[in-house]
Design an enzyme around this catalytic site. Structure first.
Site, short mmCIF file in Angstrom:
data_model
loop_
_atom_site.label_atom_id
_atom_site.label_comp_id
_atom_site.label_asym_id
_atom_site.label_seq_id
_atom_site.Cartn_x
_atom_site.Cartn_y
_atom_site.Cartn_z
N PRO A 27 0.84 -1.21 0.00
CG PRO A 27 0.00 -1.07 2.15
CD PRO A 27 0.72 -1.99 1.23
CB CYS A 75 -0.39 7.29 1.53
SG CYS A 75 -1.00 6.34 2.93
CB ALA A 102 -2.93 3.72 4.83
CD GLN A 110 -1.76 -0.44 5.21
OE1 GLN A 110 -1.74 0.77 4.96
NE2 GLN A 110 -0.65 -1.12 5.45
CE1 TYR A 129 0.70 7.18 10.31
CE2 TYR A 129 1.18 5.17 9.09
CZ TYR A 129 1.27 6.55 9.22
OH TYR A 129 1.91 7.29 8.26
NE ARG A 158 3.83 -2.53 5.32
CZ ARG A 158 4.12 -1.58 4.42
NH1 ARG A 158 3.29 -0.57 4.24
NH2 ARG A 158 5.22 -1.65 3.70
CG LEU A 163 16.02 0.79 0.79
CD1 LEU A 163 17.27 1.23 1.54
CD2 LEU A 163 15.89 1.57 -0.51
NE ARG A 165 10.21 5.96 -0.27
CZ ARG A 165 9.81 5.63 0.94
NH1 ARG A 165 9.78 4.34 1.29
NH2 ARG A 165 9.43 6.54 1.82
#
Length: 367
Positions: A25, A27, A59, A102, A185, A233, A304, A327
Protein backbone atom coordinates in the site's frame (compact mmCIF):
# COMPACT_ATOMS: atom_id res chain seq x y z
CA UNK A 1 18.72 -21.60 -15.65
CA UNK A 2 17.20 -22.94 -12.43
CA UNK A 3 13.52 -22.24 -11.93
CA UNK A 4 12.93 -18.93 -10.17
CA UNK A 5 11.64 -19.12 -6.59
CA UNK A 6 10.37 -15.54 -6.84
CA UNK A 7 7.93 -16.62 -9.53
CA UNK A 8 6.61 -19.75 -7.87
CA UNK A 9 2.91 -19.61 -6.86
CA UNK A 10 1.81 -19.37 -3.24
CA UNK A 11 -1.62 -19.73 -1.63
CA UNK A 12 -2.92 -17.00 0.69
CA UNK A 13 -6.48 -17.46 1.91
CA UNK A 14 -8.67 -18.40 -1.04
CA UNK A 15 -6.17 -17.20 -3.64
CA UNK A 16 -3.28 -19.00 -5.20
CA UNK A 17 -1.05 -16.09 -6.19
CA UNK A 18 0.91 -16.37 -9.41
CA UNK A 19 4.22 -15.30 -7.85
CA UNK A 20 5.76 -13.91 -4.65
CA UNK A 21 5.63 -10.19 -5.52
CA UNK A 22 3.10 -8.05 -3.63
CA UNK A 23 2.44 -4.38 -4.35
CA UNK A 24 2.53 -2.69 -0.96
CA UNK A 25 0.00 0.00 0.00
CA UNK A 26 1.25 3.46 -0.97
CA UNK A 27 -0.57 6.59 0.19
CA UNK A 28 -1.30 9.00 -2.65
CA UNK A 29 -2.85 11.83 -0.59
CA UNK A 30 -5.24 12.48 -3.46
CA UNK A 31 -8.69 11.66 -2.06
CA UNK A 32 -11.43 14.22 -1.46
CA UNK A 33 -13.34 13.78 1.81
CA UNK A 34 -12.02 10.24 1.93
CA UNK A 35 -13.32 9.46 -1.56
CA UNK A 36 -10.99 7.99 -4.17
CA UNK A 37 -10.59 10.00 -7.39
CA UNK A 38 -9.50 9.57 -10.99
CA UNK A 39 -5.91 9.71 -9.76
CA UNK A 40 -6.43 6.40 -8.00
CA UNK A 41 -7.98 4.85 -11.10
CA UNK A 42 -4.95 5.59 -13.26
CA UNK A 43 -2.42 4.90 -10.48
CA UNK A 44 -3.87 1.52 -9.48
CA UNK A 45 -4.75 0.67 -13.07
CA UNK A 46 -1.11 1.03 -14.05
CA UNK A 47 0.10 -1.12 -11.15
CA UNK A 48 -2.50 -3.77 -11.98
CA UNK A 49 -0.67 -4.31 -15.29
CA UNK A 50 2.68 -4.84 -13.56
CA UNK A 51 2.71 -8.65 -13.42
CA UNK A 52 2.84 -8.69 -9.61
CA UNK A 53 0.69 -11.20 -7.73
CA UNK A 54 -1.49 -8.85 -5.68
CA UNK A 55 -2.26 -5.14 -5.52
CA UNK A 56 -2.89 -3.47 -2.15
CA UNK A 57 -4.94 -0.27 -1.94
CA UNK A 58 -3.26 2.36 0.20
CA UNK A 59 -3.86 2.94 3.91
CA UNK A 60 -7.62 3.41 4.12
CA UNK A 61 -9.01 5.12 7.20
CA UNK A 62 -11.88 3.49 9.05
CA UNK A 63 -13.11 6.86 10.35
CA UNK A 64 -12.39 10.47 9.30
CA UNK A 65 -10.19 11.13 12.35
CA UNK A 66 -8.10 8.11 11.38
CA UNK A 67 -6.74 9.70 8.22
CA UNK A 68 -3.07 10.64 8.11
CA UNK A 69 -4.02 13.72 6.12
CA UNK A 70 -7.09 15.35 4.65
CA UNK A 71 -6.09 13.74 1.33
CA UNK A 72 -6.30 10.17 2.61
CA UNK A 73 -8.63 7.47 1.35
CA UNK A 74 -11.42 6.28 3.65
CA UNK A 75 -13.96 3.47 3.82
CA UNK A 76 -16.34 4.69 6.52
CA UNK A 77 -19.62 5.53 4.76
CA UNK A 78 -21.63 4.94 1.60
CA UNK A 79 -19.88 7.76 -0.29
CA UNK A 80 -16.36 6.45 0.36
CA UNK A 81 -17.49 2.91 -0.42
CA UNK A 82 -19.06 4.01 -3.72
CA UNK A 83 -15.93 5.92 -4.74
CA UNK A 84 -13.70 2.92 -4.03
CA UNK A 85 -16.16 0.73 -5.87
CA UNK A 86 -15.86 2.85 -9.01
CA UNK A 87 -12.07 2.61 -8.95
CA UNK A 88 -12.04 -1.13 -8.29
CA UNK A 89 -14.58 -1.75 -11.04
CA UNK A 90 -12.48 0.21 -13.54
CA UNK A 91 -9.26 -1.57 -12.63
CA UNK A 92 -10.91 -4.98 -12.78
CA UNK A 93 -12.33 -4.25 -16.20
CA UNK A 94 -8.79 -4.68 -17.55
CA UNK A 95 -6.99 -6.83 -14.96
CA UNK A 96 -7.76 -9.92 -12.91
CA UNK A 97 -5.01 -9.24 -10.39
CA UNK A 98 -6.30 -9.86 -6.83
CA UNK A 99 -6.87 -6.60 -4.95
CA UNK A 100 -6.49 -6.10 -1.20
CA UNK A 101 -7.12 -3.03 0.95
CA UNK A 102 -5.14 -1.88 3.97
CA UNK A 103 -7.46 -0.74 6.78
CA UNK A 104 -5.90 1.81 9.09
CA UNK A 105 -6.22 4.43 11.79
CA UNK A 106 -3.42 7.00 12.05
CA UNK A 107 -3.87 7.68 15.78
CA UNK A 108 -1.61 10.48 17.04
CA UNK A 109 0.04 10.78 13.59
CA UNK A 110 -3.22 11.94 11.99
CA UNK A 111 -4.24 15.47 10.97
CA UNK A 112 -1.15 16.31 8.91
CA UNK A 113 -0.64 18.36 5.78
CA UNK A 114 0.17 16.73 2.45
CA UNK A 115 3.80 15.57 2.16
CA UNK A 116 4.57 18.00 -0.67
CA UNK A 117 3.31 20.80 1.57
CA UNK A 118 5.65 19.79 4.36
CA UNK A 119 3.61 17.06 6.07
CA UNK A 120 3.47 18.86 9.42
CA UNK A 121 0.67 18.29 11.90
CA UNK A 122 -2.33 20.61 11.54
CA UNK A 123 -3.73 21.54 14.95
CA UNK A 124 -7.47 21.33 15.62
CA UNK A 125 -9.29 24.54 14.77
CA UNK A 126 -7.19 25.14 11.65
CA UNK A 127 -8.30 24.32 8.13
CA UNK A 128 -8.04 20.58 7.45
CA UNK A 129 -7.05 19.84 11.05
CA UNK A 130 -8.71 17.84 13.82
CA UNK A 131 -8.07 16.44 17.29
CA UNK A 132 -5.97 13.29 17.20
CA UNK A 133 -6.50 10.14 19.29
CA UNK A 134 -4.06 7.68 20.86
CA UNK A 135 -3.65 5.11 23.62
CA UNK A 136 -2.12 7.82 25.83
CA UNK A 137 -2.00 11.61 25.68
CA UNK A 138 1.60 11.65 24.41
CA UNK A 139 2.31 13.53 21.16
CA UNK A 140 4.50 12.01 18.45
CA UNK A 141 6.76 15.07 18.65
CA UNK A 142 7.02 17.38 21.65
CA UNK A 143 5.87 20.50 19.75
CA UNK A 144 2.70 18.86 18.43
CA UNK A 145 -0.82 19.12 19.79
CA UNK A 146 -1.24 16.18 22.22
CA UNK A 147 -3.67 13.42 21.32
CA UNK A 148 -6.66 12.55 23.48
CA UNK A 149 -6.31 9.21 25.24
CA UNK A 150 -9.04 6.86 24.09
CA UNK A 151 -11.62 5.83 26.66
CA UNK A 152 -13.56 2.56 26.57
CA UNK A 153 -16.29 4.07 24.38
CA UNK A 154 -13.64 5.27 21.94
CA UNK A 155 -12.06 1.82 21.78
CA UNK A 156 -15.44 0.24 21.11
CA UNK A 157 -16.21 2.79 18.37
CA UNK A 158 -12.91 2.22 16.56
CA UNK A 159 -13.20 -1.56 16.85
CA UNK A 160 -16.61 -1.39 15.20
CA UNK A 161 -15.29 1.03 12.59
CA UNK A 162 -12.66 -1.53 11.53
CA UNK A 163 -15.32 -4.24 11.35
CA UNK A 164 -17.69 -1.99 9.37
CA UNK A 165 -14.92 -1.13 6.89
CA UNK A 166 -14.17 -4.84 6.48
CA UNK A 167 -17.84 -5.46 5.68
CA UNK A 168 -17.70 -2.69 3.09
CA UNK A 169 -14.55 -4.25 1.61
CA UNK A 170 -16.42 -7.55 1.38
CA UNK A 171 -19.34 -5.88 -0.42
CA UNK A 172 -16.86 -4.46 -2.93
CA UNK A 173 -15.58 -7.98 -3.59
CA UNK A 174 -12.05 -7.19 -2.48
CA UNK A 175 -9.88 -10.26 -2.21
CA UNK A 176 -8.07 -9.57 1.06
CA UNK A 177 -7.81 -7.12 3.95
CA UNK A 178 -4.59 -6.01 5.57
CA UNK A 179 -4.72 -4.45 9.05
CA UNK A 180 -2.15 -1.68 9.57
CA UNK A 181 -0.30 -2.26 12.85
CA UNK A 182 2.91 -0.52 11.74
CA UNK A 183 4.67 2.80 11.19
CA UNK A 184 3.61 4.51 14.40
CA UNK A 185 -0.11 4.57 13.65
CA UNK A 186 -2.81 3.75 16.19
CA UNK A 187 -2.47 -0.02 16.56
CA UNK A 188 1.33 0.22 16.64
CA UNK A 189 0.92 2.93 19.29
CA UNK A 190 -0.90 0.41 21.47
CA UNK A 191 1.86 -2.18 20.97
CA UNK A 192 4.83 0.02 21.84
CA UNK A 193 5.65 0.90 25.47
CA UNK A 194 6.96 4.25 24.21
CA UNK A 195 3.49 5.44 23.16
CA UNK A 196 1.30 3.26 25.41
CA UNK A 197 1.42 4.35 29.06
CA UNK A 198 -2.07 3.16 29.95
CA UNK A 199 -2.78 1.69 33.38
CA UNK A 200 -5.86 -0.33 32.40
CA UNK A 201 -6.22 -3.69 30.64
CA UNK A 202 -4.78 -2.19 27.44
CA UNK A 203 -1.41 -1.06 28.82
CA UNK A 204 1.60 -2.25 30.75
CA UNK A 205 2.44 -5.88 30.01
CA UNK A 206 3.00 -7.21 26.51
CA UNK A 207 -0.24 -9.17 26.80
CA UNK A 208 -2.14 -5.99 27.63
CA UNK A 209 -0.48 -3.90 24.91
CA UNK A 210 -1.38 -6.54 22.32
CA UNK A 211 -4.99 -6.71 23.52
CA UNK A 212 -6.57 -3.95 21.41
CA UNK A 213 -4.76 -4.82 18.14
CA UNK A 214 -5.82 -8.44 18.64
CA UNK A 215 -9.40 -7.36 19.30
CA UNK A 216 -9.29 -5.40 16.05
CA UNK A 217 -8.00 -8.46 14.22
CA UNK A 218 -10.77 -10.63 15.67
CA UNK A 219 -13.42 -8.07 14.69
CA UNK A 220 -12.11 -7.77 11.11
CA UNK A 221 -11.69 -11.52 10.74
CA UNK A 222 -15.30 -12.05 11.85
CA UNK A 223 -16.59 -9.36 9.47
CA UNK A 224 -14.71 -10.49 6.33
CA UNK A 225 -15.56 -13.68 4.39
CA UNK A 226 -13.96 -16.70 6.03
CA UNK A 227 -12.45 -17.96 2.77
CA UNK A 228 -10.62 -14.67 2.12
CA UNK A 229 -7.35 -13.56 3.65
CA UNK A 230 -6.92 -11.15 6.53
CA UNK A 231 -3.27 -10.18 6.93
CA UNK A 232 -1.40 -7.77 9.19
CA UNK A 233 1.41 -5.29 8.61
CA UNK A 234 3.73 -4.74 11.57
CA UNK A 235 6.79 -2.73 12.43
CA UNK A 236 9.33 -5.32 13.55
CA UNK A 237 11.09 -2.74 15.72
CA UNK A 238 10.83 0.91 16.73
CA UNK A 239 14.62 1.28 16.31
CA UNK A 240 14.55 2.96 19.73
CA UNK A 241 15.93 1.46 22.94
CA UNK A 242 13.14 0.39 25.25
CA UNK A 243 10.56 0.34 22.48
CA UNK A 244 8.80 -2.33 20.46
CA UNK A 245 11.28 -4.92 19.18
CA UNK A 246 11.52 -8.05 17.08
CA UNK A 247 11.14 -10.41 20.04
CA UNK A 248 7.79 -8.82 20.94
CA UNK A 249 6.85 -8.84 17.25
CA UNK A 250 7.39 -12.61 17.13
CA UNK A 251 5.05 -13.10 20.11
CA UNK A 252 2.45 -10.86 18.48
CA UNK A 253 2.79 -12.80 15.22
CA UNK A 254 2.17 -16.08 17.02
CA UNK A 255 -0.97 -14.66 18.66
CA UNK A 256 -2.22 -13.45 15.26
CA UNK A 257 -1.54 -16.81 13.65
CA UNK A 258 -3.51 -18.57 16.40
CA UNK A 259 -6.48 -16.33 15.53
CA UNK A 260 -6.41 -17.14 11.82
CA UNK A 261 -4.10 -14.52 10.35
CA UNK A 262 -3.25 -15.46 6.74
CA UNK A 263 0.11 -13.69 6.42
CA UNK A 264 2.24 -11.08 8.16
CA UNK A 265 4.07 -8.24 6.45
CA UNK A 266 7.16 -7.06 8.36
CA UNK A 267 8.24 -3.44 8.03
CA UNK A 268 9.77 -1.26 10.79
CA UNK A 269 9.97 2.13 12.49
CA UNK A 270 7.68 5.13 12.33
CA UNK A 271 6.72 5.38 15.99
CA UNK A 272 9.29 7.79 17.42
CA UNK A 273 11.25 10.70 15.87
CA UNK A 274 14.39 9.50 17.71
CA UNK A 275 14.55 6.26 15.72
CA UNK A 276 17.96 5.26 14.41
CA UNK A 277 17.39 3.20 11.28
CA UNK A 278 20.33 1.45 9.59
CA UNK A 279 18.94 2.03 6.12
CA UNK A 280 20.43 -0.06 3.32
CA UNK A 281 19.45 -2.78 0.85
CA UNK A 282 17.35 -5.48 2.55
CA UNK A 283 17.75 -3.73 5.92
CA UNK A 284 14.40 -5.07 7.18
CA UNK A 285 14.83 -8.62 5.89
CA UNK A 286 16.44 -9.88 9.15
CA UNK A 287 13.24 -8.81 10.95
CA UNK A 288 11.15 -10.86 8.53
CA UNK A 289 13.48 -13.82 9.00
CA UNK A 290 13.13 -13.66 12.78
CA UNK A 291 9.33 -13.60 12.53
CA UNK A 292 9.37 -16.44 10.00
CA UNK A 293 11.24 -18.59 12.52
CA UNK A 294 8.37 -18.07 14.97
CA UNK A 295 5.35 -18.80 12.75
CA UNK A 296 4.17 -21.10 9.98
CA UNK A 297 2.05 -18.54 8.11
CA UNK A 298 3.61 -16.74 5.12
CA UNK A 299 5.88 -13.80 5.92
CA UNK A 300 6.35 -10.81 3.62
CA UNK A 301 9.62 -8.83 3.55
CA UNK A 302 9.79 -5.20 2.46
CA UNK A 303 12.25 -2.30 2.37
CA UNK A 304 14.83 -1.26 -0.25
CA UNK A 305 14.31 -4.37 -2.33
CA UNK A 306 15.30 -3.12 -5.76
CA UNK A 307 17.45 -5.75 -7.47
CA UNK A 308 16.15 -8.88 -9.19
CA UNK A 309 18.80 -11.21 -7.73
CA UNK A 310 18.31 -9.63 -4.31
CA UNK A 311 14.59 -10.41 -4.42
CA UNK A 312 15.22 -13.93 -5.67
CA UNK A 313 17.70 -14.59 -2.85
CA UNK A 314 15.27 -13.43 -0.16
CA UNK A 315 12.78 -16.09 -1.27
CA UNK A 316 15.30 -18.80 -2.25
CA UNK A 317 17.15 -18.67 1.10
CA UNK A 318 13.92 -18.78 3.09
CA UNK A 319 14.29 -15.33 4.64
CA UNK A 320 10.68 -14.63 3.66
CA UNK A 321 7.90 -16.19 1.61
CA UNK A 322 7.07 -13.06 -0.38
CA UNK A 323 8.43 -9.59 -1.03
CA UNK A 324 6.48 -6.35 -1.12
CA UNK A 325 7.46 -3.45 -3.37
CA UNK A 326 6.52 0.18 -2.84
CA UNK A 327 8.92 2.91 -4.04
CA UNK A 328 10.61 0.42 -6.37
CA UNK A 329 7.43 -0.33 -8.30
CA UNK A 330 6.22 3.26 -8.10
CA UNK A 331 9.41 4.21 -9.95
CA UNK A 332 9.25 1.24 -12.33
CA UNK A 333 5.68 -0.14 -12.69
CA UNK A 334 7.03 -2.91 -14.95
CA UNK A 335 9.60 -4.19 -12.43
CA UNK A 336 8.04 -7.70 -12.31
CA UNK A 337 8.27 -7.91 -16.12
CA UNK A 338 11.96 -7.09 -15.97
CA UNK A 339 12.55 -9.45 -13.05
CA UNK A 340 10.83 -12.29 -14.90
CA UNK A 341 12.92 -11.64 -18.01
CA UNK A 342 16.10 -11.61 -15.93
CA UNK A 343 15.22 -14.77 -13.99
CA UNK A 344 13.83 -16.77 -16.89
CA UNK A 345 10.26 -16.69 -15.63
CA UNK A 346 6.90 -15.54 -17.00
CA UNK A 347 4.25 -12.98 -16.09
CA UNK A 348 0.66 -12.49 -17.16
CA UNK A 349 -0.25 -9.29 -19.00
CA UNK A 350 -3.24 -7.92 -20.85
CA UNK A 351 -3.25 -8.73 -24.58
CA UNK A 352 -2.83 -5.07 -25.45
CA UNK A 353 0.78 -5.36 -24.20
CA UNK A 354 1.77 -8.55 -26.03
CA UNK A 355 3.45 -6.70 -28.88
CA UNK A 356 5.87 -5.09 -26.41
CA UNK A 357 7.61 -8.42 -25.74
CA UNK A 358 11.23 -8.18 -26.92
CA UNK A 359 12.32 -10.91 -29.32
CA UNK A 360 15.11 -11.97 -26.95
CA UNK A 361 12.45 -12.68 -24.29
CA UNK A 362 10.08 -14.53 -26.57
CA UNK A 363 8.55 -16.58 -23.73
CA UNK A 364 8.21 -13.81 -21.14
CA UNK A 365 4.44 -13.38 -21.30
CA UNK A 366 2.07 -16.18 -20.36
CA UNK A 367 -0.48 -17.06 -23.04
Amino acid sequence: MAKSKLFEPITIGAHTLANRIIIAPMCQYSAVDGQMTDWHTQHLGSLAQSGAAMLTIEATAVEPEGRISYGDVGLWDDATEAAMGRVVESVRRWSDMPIAVQLAHAGRKASTDLPWHGGKQIAPGHDNGWQTLAPSAIPFDAHENPPVALDRAGLDRIREAFAAAARRAARLGLDAVQIHCAHGYLLHEFLSPISNRREDDYGGSLENRMRFPLEIFDAVRAAFPADKAVTVRVSGTDWVEGGWDVEQTAVFAQALEARGCSAIHVSSGGLDPHQQIPVGPSYQVPLARAVKEAVAMPVVAVGLITDFEQAEAIIATGDADMIALARTILYDPRWPWHAAAHLGAQVKVSPQFLRSQPIRYRDLFLP
